[in-house]
Every structure is written in structure tokens, then in C-alpha cells.
Design a protein around this motif. Structure first.
Motif, mmCIF file in Angstrom:
data_model
loop_
_atom_site.group_PDB
_atom_site.id
_atom_site.type_symbol
_atom_site.label_atom_id
_atom_site.label_comp_id
_atom_site.label_asym_id
_atom_site.label_seq_id
_atom_site.Cartn_x
_atom_site.Cartn_y
_atom_site.Cartn_z
ATOM 1 N N TYR A 211 83.373 15.428 -75.763
ATOM 2 C CA TYR A 211 83.475 14.202 -74.875
ATOM 3 C C TYR A 211 84.073 13.642 -75.621
ATOM 4 C CZ TYR A 211 78.039 15.760 -75.870
ATOM 5 O OH TYR A 211 76.766 16.205 -75.828
ATOM 6 N N ASP A 212 84.820 13.225 -74.068
ATOM 7 C CA ASP A 212 86.080 12.160 -74.103
ATOM 8 C C ASP A 212 85.593 10.346 -73.436
ATOM 9 O OD1 ASP A 212 88.038 11.119 -73.286
ATOM 10 O OD2 ASP A 212 88.771 11.592 -71.430
ATOM 11 N N ILE A 213 84.983 10.412 -74.932
ATOM 12 C CA ILE A 213 84.674 9.187 -74.857
ATOM 13 C C ILE A 213 85.493 7.823 -75.862
ATOM 14 C CG2 ILE A 213 82.789 7.353 -75.728
ATOM 15 C CD1 ILE A 213 80.186 9.835 -75.377
ATOM 16 N N GLU A 214 87.118 7.505 -74.837
ATOM 17 C CA GLU A 214 87.852 6.774 -75.228
ATOM 18 C C GLU A 214 88.074 7.621 -75.915
ATOM 19 O OE1 GLU A 214 87.423 2.831 -75.483
ATOM 20 O OE2 GLU A 214 86.019 2.884 -73.568
ATOM 21 N N SER A 215 87.815 8.411 -77.318
ATOM 22 C CA SER A 215 88.503 8.945 -78.384
ATOM 23 C C SER A 215 87.536 10.091 -77.970
ATOM 24 C CB SER A 215 88.408 8.230 -79.733
ATOM 25 O OG SER A 215 86.477 8.512 -80.111
ATOM 26 N N ASP A 216 88.685 11.385 -78.877
ATOM 27 C CA ASP A 216 87.493 13.129 -78.984
ATOM 28 C C ASP A 216 86.139 12.591 -80.017
ATOM 29 O OD1 ASP A 216 89.608 14.034 -77.860
ATOM 30 O OD2 ASP A 216 90.636 14.830 -79.047
ATOM 31 N N VAL A 217 85.158 13.356 -78.680
ATOM 32 C CA VAL A 217 83.662 13.390 -79.894
ATOM 33 C C VAL A 217 83.687 14.175 -80.108
ATOM 34 C CG1 VAL A 217 81.431 12.637 -80.209
ATOM 35 C CG2 VAL A 217 83.528 11.310 -79.410
ATOM 36 N N ASP A 218 83.499 15.682 -81.178
ATOM 37 C CA ASP A 218 82.221 16.786 -81.345
ATOM 38 C C ASP A 218 81.239 16.736 -81.567
ATOM 39 O OD1 ASP A 218 85.091 18.431 -80.719
ATOM 40 O OD2 ASP A 218 86.301 17.540 -82.249
ATOM 41 N N LEU A 219 80.556 17.980 -81.075
ATOM 42 C CA LEU A 219 79.299 17.829 -82.011
ATOM 43 C C LEU A 219 78.472 19.342 -82.157
ATOM 44 C CD1 LEU A 219 76.100 16.970 -82.662
ATOM 45 C CD2 LEU A 219 75.782 16.728 -79.819
ATOM 46 N N TYR A 220 78.688 19.560 -83.535
ATOM 47 C CA TYR A 220 77.829 20.995 -83.348
ATOM 48 C C TYR A 220 76.477 21.089 -84.095
ATOM 49 C CZ TYR A 220 82.387 22.283 -84.335
ATOM 50 O OH TYR A 220 84.646 22.965 -84.213
ATOM 51 N N SER A 221 75.498 21.687 -82.907
ATOM 52 C CA SER A 221 73.988 21.326 -82.908
ATOM 53 C C SER A 221 73.794 22.786 -82.812
ATOM 54 C CB SER A 221 74.103 20.609 -81.805
ATOM 55 O OG SER A 221 73.987 21.169 -80.417
ATOM 56 N N VAL A 222 72.278 22.618 -83.398
ATOM 57 C CA VAL A 222 71.591 24.104 -83.012
ATOM 58 C C VAL A 222 69.720 23.225 -82.691
ATOM 59 C CG1 VAL A 222 71.830 25.523 -84.776
ATOM 60 C CG2 VAL A 222 70.787 24.106 -86.017
ATOM 61 N N GLY A 223 68.932 24.678 -81.622
ATOM 62 C CA GLY A 223 67.567 23.304 -81.485
ATOM 63 C C GLY A 223 66.991 24.319 -80.607
ATOM 64 N N VAL A 224 65.987 24.062 -80.332
ATOM 65 C CA VAL A 224 65.010 24.907 -80.001
ATOM 66 C C VAL A 224 65.103 24.577 -78.809
ATOM 67 C CG1 VAL A 224 63.683 25.032 -81.453
ATOM 68 C CG2 VAL A 224 63.058 23.493 -80.227
ATOM 69 N N LEU A 225 65.044 25.773 -77.734
ATOM 70 C CA LEU A 225 64.504 25.822 -76.505
ATOM 71 C C LEU A 225 62.736 26.607 -75.409
ATOM 72 C CD1 LEU A 225 66.329 25.972 -73.300
ATOM 73 C CD2 LEU A 225 66.106 28.346 -73.741
ATOM 74 N N PHE A 226 62.402 25.056 -74.562
ATOM 75 C CA PHE A 226 61.118 25.605 -74.070
ATOM 76 C C PHE A 226 61.398 26.146 -71.901
ATOM 77 C CE2 PHE A 226 59.831 23.457 -78.117
ATOM 78 C CZ PHE A 226 59.309 24.449 -78.748
ATOM 79 N N LYS A 227 61.182 27.650 -72.404
ATOM 80 C CA LYS A 227 60.861 27.469 -70.952
ATOM 81 C C LYS A 227 59.236 27.541 -70.338
ATOM 82 C CE LYS A 227 64.641 30.815 -70.167
ATOM 83 N NZ LYS A 227 65.831 31.629 -69.684
ATOM 84 N N PHE A 228 59.771 26.955 -69.232
ATOM 85 C CA PHE A 228 58.470 26.625 -68.323
ATOM 86 C C PHE A 228 58.534 26.687 -67.124
ATOM 87 C CE2 PHE A 228 59.945 22.677 -70.102
ATOM 88 C CZ PHE A 228 59.665 21.782 -68.191
#
Length: 176
Positions: free
Chosen positions: A159-176
């Protein structure tokens, strides 16, 4: 009825059910991860990493293209300026196009490109200071569908929020 015909009938029925469930066009999910905000210039004892979380939802136009919206909370950065404690909390709303390359029926890799409408709220000596804006985001990731409706996702986003922001994430996904 012999076992071969019975087995074939079961497989045919399961195949029809799988095809009906595979037409899930909408999805929602949640992730947790680690955010690093590159905003420590002039800040002593800077802690620029925090636990982050996000919720998201999307619409798949086809197996290769989706549009995704979400809310992400990057957590808090903190440190000292001139011996006084300061902190800032960062969050935002996102909207992105997501291109997916399905490697097989369960596994796919993706890239996304979009924008974030972010908000920063100061704390400590920076209490009362607020800033917001809209900037670019992009990311890459992978998802593995355990069933036709439930999967896991891992990704890196920038993300380019006036300075660099890095986000590493894991999660779940539900399709409907």
C-alpha cells in the motif's frame, strides 16, 4: 446392479453436484497477518510492525477476473520524538481488480491492483492529529479451495500510504 454401475452413478451424481456448486460468483473472507509501516524517519525506538487484520468480499465475473472490496486495519506504530511517546493507528477501505490463474480446480495464484482510502489517527503526543487520503495498492497471493465453498488464502500486499506499507496475511475464503 453391479458395483461398477453403482460406483459410476455415484460419481455422476457427485459430478453434477460439484458443477452446480462451482457457479459461486460471490465470496467473502477474513485474514490476519503482519503489517510493516515504513514511517520511522525522525522517530526513536520506532516499532513499525503490528498485527493486522482485514475482511473482504468480492464478485467473480469468471474464473480469471474478480472485483474485491474490503476493510484493513494495519494496527499501530509507535516510538518517541524528542523524548515524548507518539503513536498512530492506520486503517482503510480497499477496492481492487483481482486476476486469477487457476492452476487446477483447487489451487490458483492471483494478482490484484486497486486503491485504498486510508485514515491515520495519532495517539500519545500526536493525539488529535489525523490524516487521510487515497492511494494505490497491489498484491500477489494464492488460494487453495478445500471444498467448492471453503478455502484458505495467503497473500502479500503493498500500500502506498504516504510511506510504504507491506502486509503479509493468511485467511479463509467462503464462496456463496
Amino acid at each position: 446392479m453391479n458395483k461398477t454401475k453403482l460406483f459410476g452413478a455415484i460419481l455422476l451424481t457427485l459430478g453434477m453436484t460439484a458443477d452446480a456448486l462451482a457457479d459461486n460468483d460471490f465470496y467473502a473472507g477474513a485474514s490476519i497477518g503482519q503489517a510493516t509501516i515504513d514511517a520511522c524517519d525522525g522517530v526513536s525506538n520506532c516499532d513499525d510492525e503490528d498485527t493486522s487484520w482485514k475482511v473482504f468480499g468480492g464478485w467473480e465475473l469468471n474464473p480469471n477476473l474478480a472485483f474485491e472490496a474490503g476493510f484493513v486495519d494495519f494496527g499501530e506504530i509507535s516510538g518517541t520524538v524528542g523524548g515524548t511517546s507518539v503513536s498512530a493507528e492506520v486503517d482503510g477501505w480497499t477496492l481492487a481488480a483481482k486476476g486469477t490463474w487457476p492452476v487446477n480446480e483447487q489451487f490458483g495464484v492471483f494478482g490484484k491492483f486497486g486503491a485504498i482510502m486510508w485514515d491515520v489517527e495519532g495517539g500519545g503526543a500526536a493525539s488529535g492529529i489525523s490524516d487521510d487520503g487515497t492511494d494505490l495498492l497491489y498484491g500477489i497471493g494464492a488460494q487453495y479451495m478445500l471444498t467448492n465453498q471453503f478455502g484458505i488464502v495467503g497473500e502479500w500486499e503493498w500500500y502506498d500510504i504516504e510511506s510504504d506499507v507491506d502486509l503479509y496475511s493468511v485467511g479463509v475464503l467462503f464462496k456463496f
